[in-house]
Design an enzyme around this catalytic site. Sequence first.
Site, mmCIF file in Angstrom:
data_model
loop_
_atom_site.group_PDB
_atom_site.id
_atom_site.type_symbol
_atom_site.label_atom_id
_atom_site.label_comp_id
_atom_site.label_asym_id
_atom_site.label_seq_id
_atom_site.Cartn_x
_atom_site.Cartn_y
_atom_site.Cartn_z
ATOM 1 N N LYS A 32 71.047 -57.338 127.470
ATOM 2 C CA LYS A 32 71.648 -56.004 127.445
ATOM 3 C C LYS A 32 71.266 -55.301 128.745
ATOM 4 C CE LYS A 32 71.827 -51.517 125.216
ATOM 5 N NZ LYS A 32 71.160 -50.556 124.320
ATOM 6 N N GLY A 78 73.332 -42.739 120.146
ATOM 7 C CA GLY A 78 73.745 -41.446 119.625
ATOM 8 C C GLY A 78 74.170 -41.425 118.178
ATOM 9 N N ASN A 133 69.229 -47.560 116.745
ATOM 10 C CA ASN A 133 67.780 -47.664 116.865
ATOM 11 C C ASN A 133 67.106 -46.389 116.359
ATOM 12 O OD1 ASN A 133 65.427 -48.535 119.558
ATOM 13 N ND2 ASN A 133 65.089 -48.164 117.418
ATOM 14 N N THR A 134 67.239 -45.296 117.111
ATOM 15 C CA THR A 134 66.512 -44.065 116.796
ATOM 16 C C THR A 134 66.762 -43.581 115.372
ATOM 17 O OG1 THR A 134 66.560 -43.382 119.117
ATOM 18 C CG2 THR A 134 66.155 -41.664 117.480
#
Length: 259
Positions: free
Chosen positions: A100, A188, A209-210
Amino acid sequence: MTNSFIIGGGGKEITSRLFVGTGKFSSHQVMKEALEASDASLVTVALRRVDFKKPDEDILHFIDRKRFTLLPNTSGARTAKEAIFLARLAREAGLGDWVKLEVIPDPRYLMPDPLETLEAARTLTQEGFAIFPYIQADPTLAKRLEDVGCPVVMPMASPIGSNRGLQLRETLRIIIEQSNVPIVIDAGLGVPSHACEAMEMGADAVLVNTAIATAQDPVSMAGAFKHAVIAGRRGFLAGRSEEKMTAQASSALEGMIRP
């Protein structure tokens, strides 16, 4: 299977349309449990977080590499040169040719650099890497990256870690419409409904992820994203009905008994 798709000319099958990142978790054990609950098949790992000197404590020790495909990323690279170095390092460390690509010189808004990203992608694809570039939602750049040989393009939905969802949905629609390679919506997405909407738009996959790692219950949130991605994909394949400006009765009025 609606949840499987093919990446690259070599035809590697990915069995889940949910990709999961490994940063920001409170512990490696929580990360491990969340990955299992997500049922993801592809997991991203920042190369700068890998500690080859302490294998028992290293993040890779907690990722089942028989179950998950690793996608090392060049997080922290500010230039094409730095990203190229990290990609080559990943290959030499035995992490494979899938990378990535992240080139982010902006420390405040963490916006990827389009010119440096394109330069790095061109060089690395020529060296045999399969590059998954993370970009702003720029349709022209997405096509340029496809043209240089990237098997996947990963446009952002909104700034990294913002949890604001599909703020760039109109340009994302254009990217999806024009692309001949899989489009993975990255960055996002804050709640499962964001992922579901991205899949309903026709995205091939999403990366989260977050929203999982910082949830009050990361394991449950990972499971929720899993089901949202499946539902969104099935909704896209089913074909939504046409939007209308006026109400439409769901039952015919002809033959109705009236007083």
